[in-house]
Design an enzyme around this catalytic site. Sequence first.
Site: not given
Ligand code: EPU
Length: 419
Positions: A22-23, A116, A121, A124, A308, A330, A400
Amino acid sequence: MQKFIINGGRRLRGELALQGSKNSSLPIMAAALLCRGECTLHSCPRLTDVYAASRILNCVGCRCSFSDNTAVINAETVDRTQVSEELMREMRSSIIFMGAMLGRAGECVVSVPGGCELGPRPIDMHLAALRKMSVEIRESGGSIICRAVCGRAKGAKISLAFPSVGATENIILCAATAEGETVINNAAREPEICDLCGFLRACGADIKGDGESRIIIRGKQQLHGCEYTIMPDRIVGATYLSMVAAAKGELILTNACVQEMEPFLSVLEQTGCSVYTSENRIYLRSGTRLRAVKERIRTMPHPGFPTDAQAVLMAALSLADGTSIFEENIFDCRYRHTDALVKMGADIEVLGKVAVVKGVSSLCGANVAATDLRGGAAMVIAGLCAEGTSVITRICHIDRGYENMEEAVRLLGGDMRRV
Ligand code: EPU
């Protein structure tokens, strides 16, 4: 609303082929926006999040069709740059369409994805990075209005404060067709980033260093279509392995990404079950009660233990002999499944980012509601190991990320149905 009814206590045994990730699928579908010509994606999982991504593609004028696990996306006809708030809210990862739309059209209007089930999340880091690439960004009434100053984003040197997966993807998507070179320092190293880059390279992009902390992207004027197979889903793999380990069963996982699953497998092995791997297969046998994991299980960016997989392993360890300790580093709010596990008889205490799991000898069936995708999967695992019947509601969360979970469980001999 659909629910799962599970009669626990059956031994699970059999063979499963892993679905596509998915990711990986979501950013790759967004990346198809950058291509002139058709993209054919094999091993694309049939999931509600994937369908949400295809609705976003349709909304900006792409043609997108599915046949079994193959998606065909044609972005030749893109004629809009605004994604409706309703579509943006369908899934949090819709934010990666921002980088892709900027790469394709030099402008876009999206909306703030909001919080969410895992916590606030913020985005920034995404916004700061795109601003460095000469993109003007205004936020107004929930909309994010983005425009590349000279019609095309410009390469830049970006250092991320944290290796965010989504921010790294957004930068790559914007940089692939930007003017000049982009360097990402402290980039996310998750396998799905490498899959996205593999797809983009197949479309003609110039990207180096993915899988490492520094990624270098030299922008190309235009990308072309391609045929690509999406990598297997390592988290779905971790889920079925945790499930069968907890149910004292046997599993052959085929189409598995063994190397990418190593951070999970090395912890799973500490529970005492036998794990053997070959090129793309994982064999697991778990005859007796699992042992607790002695070392603290700390979720970290890849190659650390994946956040995850935290909930699904916790469900398995709730039945282990001894105490296991998790540390979630995380997300702020990723222990919401623990209340349901406790209702089913688990002994789990959450203290901030730490969860102390004292293994119990049995769980009992209960009525619980899925709180989020992986938390819902953890409840299914607990239900399959519990005595009696469990009813799991709000399974839209589970849909999902898992293709027909009830069918996979039935194939292994479990008693689980959707009503
Ligand atoms: N964060 C910030 N600011 C930002 C971006 C992220 O503070 O601008 C924080 C987030 O709030 C979080 C941390 O950084 O606390 C990690 O966030 P990240 O951006 O790495 O995660 P994501 O891209 O939102 C993806 C996966 C998640 C997975 C995480 C970490 C997808 C669609 N989602 O999320 O997958 O947990 O990386 O590996 O790729 C799942 O599949 O169940 C899932 C939640």
